[in-house]
Design a protein around this motif. Structure first.
Motif, PDB file in Angstrom:
ATOM      1  N   VAL A 191       0.842  -1.200   0.000  1.00  0.00           N
ATOM      2  CA  VAL A 191       0.000   0.000   0.000  1.00  0.00           C
ATOM      3  C   VAL A 191       0.879   1.253   0.000  1.00  0.00           C
ATOM      4  CG1 VAL A 191      -1.748   1.290   1.279  1.00  0.00           C
ATOM      5  CG2 VAL A 191      -1.908  -1.198   1.118  1.00  0.00           C
ATOM      6  N   SER A 215       2.423   1.635  -3.412  1.00  0.00           N
ATOM      7  CA  SER A 215       1.432   2.155  -4.352  1.00  0.00           C
ATOM      8  C   SER A 215       1.248   3.660  -4.184  1.00  0.00           C
ATOM      9  CB  SER A 215       0.102   1.434  -4.147  1.00  0.00           C
ATOM     10  OG  SER A 215      -0.871   1.948  -5.006  1.00  0.00           O
ATOM     11  N   ARG A 216       1.200   4.111  -2.943  1.00  0.00           N
ATOM     12  CA  ARG A 216       1.065   5.556  -2.695  1.00  0.00           C
ATOM     13  C   ARG A 216       2.303   6.322  -3.163  1.00  0.00           C
ATOM     14  NH1 ARG A 216      -1.631   4.994   3.239  1.00  0.00           N
ATOM     15  NH2 ARG A 216      -3.706   4.427   2.497  1.00  0.00           N
TER      16      ARG A 216
END
Length: 115
Positions: free
Chosen positions: A103, A106-107
């Motif tokens: 996550v 991805s950010r």
């Protein structure tokens, strides 16, 4: 005597088997559901072929879950490769925490993508 002809049921609402907002499933959706059914050994209810949302829910339930375990939260190799390519283009370092959490990776990618 009336000048209007009597036609019974002309202005009454038509009763259908499905609600008006229900759409039939697409051919690709039906083919994918049948493929999943063969792989999992489950039967696809044929009534769901007339309901796009219902068949989608069945597909989500029948799909196999991704791998779990210790490394499930780690980013994929393709994700890391893409992030490293962005880092080279932007001449930036990828934070070490991003290599342990998909996550966060991805950010970081979303925040640093070349526009």
């Amino acid at each position: 005597m009336s000048i209007h002809p009597t036609l019974p049921g002309l202005f009454e609402p038509v009763q259908t088997a499905l609600p008006l907002d229900t759409q039939p499933a697409t051919e690709k959706q039906i083919a994918y559901a049948r493929t999943l059914a063969m792989k999992t050994g489950r039967d696809v209810p044929t009534a769901l072929f007339a309901d796009k949302a219902g068949l989608s829910a069945w597909i989500d339930q029948a799909k196999t879950k991704g791998p779990g375990g210790r490394f499930a939260a780690y980013p994929s190799a393709k994700q890391v490769q893409f992030a490293e390519r962005i880092a080279r283009l932007k001449r930036r370092q990828i934070p070490a925490e991003c290599f342990k959490d998909k996550v966060m990776m991805s950010r970081w990618i979303d925040g640093n993508k070349p526009r």
